[in-house]
Design an enzyme around this catalytic site. Structure first.
Site, PDB file in Angstrom:
ATOM      1  N   ASP A  59       8.319  -4.052  -8.419  1.00 27.42           N
ATOM      2  CA  ASP A  59       7.638  -4.377  -7.300  1.00 27.42           C
ATOM      3  C   ASP A  59       7.966  -3.640  -6.010  1.00 27.42           C
ATOM      4  O   ASP A  59       9.281  -3.338  -6.074  1.00 27.42           O
ATOM      5  CB  ASP A  59       7.894  -6.157  -6.841  1.00 27.42           C
ATOM      6  CG  ASP A  59       6.931  -6.622  -5.799  1.00 27.42           C
ATOM      7  OD1 ASP A  59       6.132  -7.373  -6.238  1.00 27.42           O
ATOM      8  OD2 ASP A  59       7.041  -6.175  -4.612  1.00 27.42           O
ATOM      9  N   ASN A  89       1.055 -16.275  -8.491  1.00 32.35           N
ATOM     10  CA  ASN A  89       0.351 -16.639  -7.317  1.00 32.35           C
ATOM     11  C   ASN A  89      -1.146 -16.873  -7.435  1.00 32.35           C
ATOM     12  O   ASN A  89      -1.964 -15.821  -7.694  1.00 32.35           O
ATOM     13  CB  ASN A  89       0.546 -16.018  -5.956  1.00 32.35           C
ATOM     14  CG  ASN A  89       1.910 -16.398  -5.649  1.00 32.35           C
ATOM     15  OD1 ASN A  89       2.619 -17.256  -5.639  1.00 32.35           O
ATOM     16  ND2 ASN A  89       2.707 -15.085  -5.284  1.00 32.35           N
ATOM     17  N   GLN A 129      -1.491 -15.526  -2.569  1.00 37.31           N
ATOM     18  CA  GLN A 129      -1.866 -14.304  -3.376  1.00 37.31           C
ATOM     19  C   GLN A 129      -2.381 -13.230  -2.583  1.00 37.31           C
ATOM     20  O   GLN A 129      -3.258 -13.493  -1.587  1.00 37.31           O
ATOM     21  CB  GLN A 129      -2.958 -14.622  -4.586  1.00 37.31           C
ATOM     22  CG  GLN A 129      -3.288 -13.489  -5.245  1.00 37.31           C
ATOM     23  CD  GLN A 129      -4.192 -13.875  -6.258  1.00 37.31           C
ATOM     24  OE1 GLN A 129      -4.695 -14.846  -6.342  1.00 37.31           O
ATOM     25  NE2 GLN A 129      -4.586 -12.831  -7.331  1.00 37.31           N
ATOM     26  N   HIS A 152      -1.348 -11.155 -11.922  1.00 37.79           N
ATOM     27  CA  HIS A 152      -0.122 -10.380 -12.215  1.00 37.79           C
ATOM     28  C   HIS A 152       0.974 -11.642 -12.215  1.00 37.79           C
ATOM     29  O   HIS A 152       0.845 -12.583 -11.576  1.00 37.79           O
ATOM     30  CB  HIS A 152       0.451  -9.444 -11.404  1.00 37.79           C
ATOM     31  CG  HIS A 152       0.272  -9.967  -9.879  1.00 37.79           C
ATOM     32  ND1 HIS A 152      -1.043  -9.865  -9.242  1.00 37.79           N
ATOM     33  CD2 HIS A 152       1.198 -10.412  -9.181  1.00 37.79           C
ATOM     34  CE1 HIS A 152      -0.570 -10.471  -7.942  1.00 37.79           C
ATOM     35  NE2 HIS A 152       0.723 -10.759  -7.811  1.00 37.79           N
TER      36      HIS A 152
HETATM   37  P1  AMP Z   1       1.084 -11.687  -4.688  1.00 35.86           P
HETATM   38  O1  AMP Z   1       1.376 -11.669  -3.367  1.00 35.86           O
HETATM   39  O2  AMP Z   1       1.483 -12.485  -5.634  1.00 35.86           O
HETATM   40  O3  AMP Z   1      -0.360 -11.288  -4.883  1.00 35.86           O
HETATM   41  O4  AMP Z   1       1.997 -10.396  -5.203  1.00 35.86           O
HETATM   42  C1  AMP Z   1       1.645  -9.064  -4.828  1.00 35.86           C
HETATM   43  C2  AMP Z   1       2.998  -8.103  -5.082  1.00 35.86           C
HETATM   44  O5  AMP Z   1       2.480  -6.952  -5.279  1.00 35.86           O
HETATM   45  C3  AMP Z   1       3.786  -8.172  -3.741  1.00 35.86           C
HETATM   46  O6  AMP Z   1       5.014  -8.789  -3.999  1.00 35.86           O
HETATM   47  C4  AMP Z   1       3.820  -6.597  -3.175  1.00 35.86           C
HETATM   48  O7  AMP Z   1       5.149  -6.398  -2.945  1.00 35.86           O
HETATM   49  C5  AMP Z   1       3.510  -5.990  -4.648  1.00 35.86           C
HETATM   50  N1  AMP Z   1       2.938  -4.605  -4.352  1.00 35.86           N
HETATM   51  C6  AMP Z   1       2.038  -4.515  -3.481  1.00 35.86           C
HETATM   52  N2  AMP Z   1       1.634  -3.037  -3.685  1.00 35.86           N
HETATM   53  C7  AMP Z   1       2.498  -2.532  -4.685  1.00 35.86           C
HETATM   54  C8  AMP Z   1       2.456  -1.202  -5.138  1.00 35.86           C
HETATM   55  N3  AMP Z   1       1.829  -0.171  -4.941  1.00 35.86           N
HETATM   56  N4  AMP Z   1       3.477  -1.120  -6.172  1.00 35.86           N
HETATM   57  C9  AMP Z   1       4.394  -2.383  -6.638  1.00 35.86           C
HETATM   58  N5  AMP Z   1       4.189  -3.494  -6.150  1.00 35.86           N
HETATM   59  C10 AMP Z   1       3.226  -3.421  -5.077  1.00 35.86           C
END
Ligand code: AMP
Length: 116
Positions: free
Chosen positions: A33, A91, A98, A104
């Site tokens: 992440d 989420n 989310q 994911h």
């Molecule tokens: P969610 O809020 O459950 O949709 O989680 C999305 C996650 O994706 C968050 O923890 C972000 O920090 C992560 N995220 C967003 N963009 C990237 C990226 N380019 N590479 C890795 N993680 C990411």
């Protein structure tokens, strides 16, 4: 909501955006992440157009679901988290905050986590 093929995780799966990869197989790509909320924070992202857990559980085949969740375990083990313990979270939707609308699973560990 329709699946957006240009979401950031779809771009990572297609190799259009870089990531710090842990594993890739027929079912998923797993990568760190970008804004970790634990000392170890990895995302496991299925190869397929699934918006969230609900969509995945509705549309994915049992074989694919099995392969995906075995991969989640494989990633946790590869990261050395089995012994000390880890948390998996997904989420779905607004109340869960989310932000990326490609299903994911978050794997978090590496230290004692906040109590739920
Ligand atoms: P969610 O809020 O459950 O949709 O989680 C999305 C996650 O994706 C968050 O923890 C972000 O920090 C992560 N995220 C967003 N963009 C990237 C990226 N380019 N590479 C890795 N993680 C990411």
């Amino acid at each position: 909501m329709a699946y957006d093929k240009n979401n950031i995780f779809a771009k990572i799966i297609r190799g259009e955006i870089p990531c710090k990869k842990v594993i890739e197989n027929d079912f998923c790509v797993a990568f760190y992440d970008i804004a970790p909320k634990a000392p170890v924070h990895v995302l496991v992202v299925p190869k397929g157009d699934y918006i969230s857990f609900d969509d995945f559980a509705t549309a994915a085949t049992p074989e694919f679901m099995n392969g995906f969740f075995k991969s989640v375990k494989e990633v946790a083990n590869k990261l050395g988290l089995k012994e000390g313990g880890y948390r998996i979270i997904s989420n779905h939707g607004k109340n869960a905050t989310q932000t990326v609308f490609h299903f994911h699973v978050h794997i978090m560990g590496g230290a004692p986590l906040w109590k739920m």
